[in-house]
Design a protein around this motif. Structure first.
Motif, mmCIF file in Angstrom:
data_model
loop_
_atom_site.group_PDB
_atom_site.id
_atom_site.type_symbol
_atom_site.label_atom_id
_atom_site.label_comp_id
_atom_site.label_asym_id
_atom_site.label_seq_id
_atom_site.Cartn_x
_atom_site.Cartn_y
_atom_site.Cartn_z
ATOM 1 N N PRO A 61 9.248 2.912 9.453
ATOM 2 C CA PRO A 61 8.651 4.104 8.822
ATOM 3 C C PRO A 61 8.382 3.935 7.328
ATOM 4 N N SER A 62 9.034 2.945 6.699
ATOM 5 C CA SER A 62 8.843 2.713 5.266
ATOM 6 C C SER A 62 7.733 1.705 4.979
ATOM 7 N N VAL A 63 7.191 1.083 6.012
ATOM 8 C CA VAL A 63 6.177 0.043 5.832
ATOM 9 C C VAL A 63 4.787 0.652 5.995
ATOM 10 N N VAL A 64 3.877 0.284 5.102
ATOM 11 C CA VAL A 64 2.541 0.876 5.103
ATOM 12 C C VAL A 64 1.479 -0.211 5.185
ATOM 13 N N ASN A 65 0.294 0.217 5.601
ATOM 14 C CA ASN A 65 -0.884 -0.650 5.594
ATOM 15 C C ASN A 65 -1.726 -0.297 4.381
ATOM 16 N N ILE A 66 -2.196 -1.312 3.675
ATOM 17 C CA ILE A 66 -3.006 -1.091 2.472
ATOM 18 C C ILE A 66 -4.392 -1.677 2.683
ATOM 19 N N THR A 67 -5.408 -0.862 2.493
ATOM 20 C CA THR A 67 -6.787 -1.311 2.558
ATOM 21 C C THR A 67 -7.361 -1.315 1.157
ATOM 22 N N ALA A 68 -7.727 -2.492 0.676
ATOM 23 C CA ALA A 68 -8.347 -2.610 -0.645
ATOM 24 C C ALA A 68 -9.832 -2.282 -0.515
ATOM 25 N N LEU A 69 -10.338 -1.484 -1.439
ATOM 26 C CA LEU A 69 -11.712 -0.993 -1.359
ATOM 27 C C LEU A 69 -12.491 -1.347 -2.625
ATOM 28 N N SER A 70 -13.791 -1.462 -2.469
ATOM 29 C CA SER A 70 -14.677 -1.596 -3.624
ATOM 30 C C SER A 70 -15.857 -0.658 -3.431
ATOM 31 N N VAL A 71 -16.432 -0.231 -4.508
ATOM 32 C CA VAL A 71 -17.564 0.697 -4.435
ATOM 33 C C VAL A 71 -18.831 -0.103 -4.205
#
Length: 368
Positions: A61-71
């Motif tokens: 529950p403490s682990v997250v997924n991160i999506t890096a974004l650019s415009v």
């Protein structure tokens, strides 16, 4: 005339056989399917399996997924939109919404989205980064109930052979667990800035692309490192992974949260090039070629090497240790100083013209 009866007999037998097959098939269609085989009883899960399950249930529950974004701008409509650049892993640091990950996960992005274990997605704000240790802190706005902080352990007492767990999102897959052992300690890996990260934990737990920034846990489910690198020509796990030790993480992250950057303590000196020591037959250490006016080093009486009126080299100071910890070069000295904060006092071991001395210096705040 003898061949015809044989032909008629063979045809008749074939017809009878075909009719029999048809009848058997029709009969088989009316029968119930064969019952499934009985399921063998499974013994109770072993102690190790139960611990694996418990660690994953407690930490995931403490682990997250991160999506890096650019415009980006759509070519046809010219609408501005956020385009995914890649994904990585992170973990919840505290219930205020701070999330820790690797700097290289968000390095080339101008926005990021964090997906929590309940699959809710949140826009993230950048709090601070420290590229020299490949660490970054993001912040999201979510309820405390969704933000269980990961338990923090220590890395100073790790031992080769003890069991470790890595949780991450390899190849964009959600929440995977891999296990292994501590393969080696005190490894050195290179950060994106070419500074060495010392004390890295080497593990054989599978760490694939997408695991970067995820937690490395001990058998009690405590954070002992941040997975950061794979030693493999192909970029896929080859049995050797590395993690930033949690003692480094626990030293740096609170300072990023407080100041938004890693405020470096400074001596106010400029170090000579690596070839200077051997050329002048100096001891291992940091030869000084400039001392900032009014800085800590000048106030403490340190002097740089300089060229005299006749072209000769006037003897200057070489810093050989910080608080009795030997420093072989500038990177060693910077690493030693990063353990302190501006305003702290440190004792430098200084060499000049064949004589050594101790010098107490009060650190200042770096401008970078």
């Amino acid at each position: 005339m003898t061949s015809h009866p044989r032909i008629r007999t063979s045809s008749h037998a074939a017809l009878v056989f075909a009719l029999a097959l048809t009848a058997a098939a029709a009969h088989a269609d009316t029968r119930a399917p064969a019952p499934p085989r009985a399921v063998a009883a499974r013994p109770a899960l072993g102690v190790e399996e139960l611990n694996n399950i418990a660690v994953f249930k407690a930490a995931s529950p403490s682990v997250v997924n991160i999506t890096a974004l650019s415009v980006g701008r759509d070519f046809f409509s010219m609408n501005v939109q956020q385009v995914p650049r890649g994904t990585g892993t992170g973990f919840v640091w505290d219930d205020k919404g701070h999330v820790v990950t690797n700097f290289h996960v968000i390095q080339e992005a101008n926005a990021a989205r964090v997906t929590l274990a309940d699959q809710s997605s949140h826009e993230a704000q950048l709090v601070g980064v420290f590229p020299d240790r490949d660490l970054a802190v993001l912040k999201i706005d979510a309820s405390k109930a969704k933000l269980p902080p990961i338990p923090v352990g220590t890395s100073r007492d790790l031992q080769v052979g003890q069991k470790v767990y890595a949780i991450g999102n390899p190849f964009g897959l959600d929440q995977t667990l891999t296990t292994g052992i501590v393969s080696a300690l005190n490894r050195e890996i290179e950060s994106v800035t070419r500074r060495l990260i010392r004390g890295a934990v080497q593990t054989d737990a599978a760490i694939n692309p997408g695991n970067s920034g995820g937690p490395l846990l001990d058998s009690a489910g405590r954070l002992i490192g941040v997975n950061t690198a794979i030693y493999s020509p192909s970029g896929a796990s080859a049995g050797i992974g590395f993690a930033i030790p949690v003692d480094e993480v626990n030293r740096i992250v609170p300072r990023l949260i407080r100041d938004g950057r890693m405020v470096r303590p400074a001596l106010g000196v400029t170090a000579g090039p690596p070839q200077m020591g051997p050329a002048l037959n100096l001891p291992k250490g940091v030869p000084l070629v400039r001392v900032a006016p009014g800085g800590p080093a000048q106030r403490a009486g340190l002097q740089p090497f300089a060229r005299g009126e006749r072209g000769g080299i006037a003897a200057g100071d070489v810093i050989t240790a910080v608080n009795d910890e030997p420093v072989a070069d500038l990177d060693d000295m910077l690493t030693a100083l990063e353990r302190f904060q501006p305003g702290d006092k440190v004792t430098l071991s200084v060499w000049r013209a064949g004589k050594g001395r101790k010098q107490v210096v009060t650190l200042a705040e770096s401008d970078d």
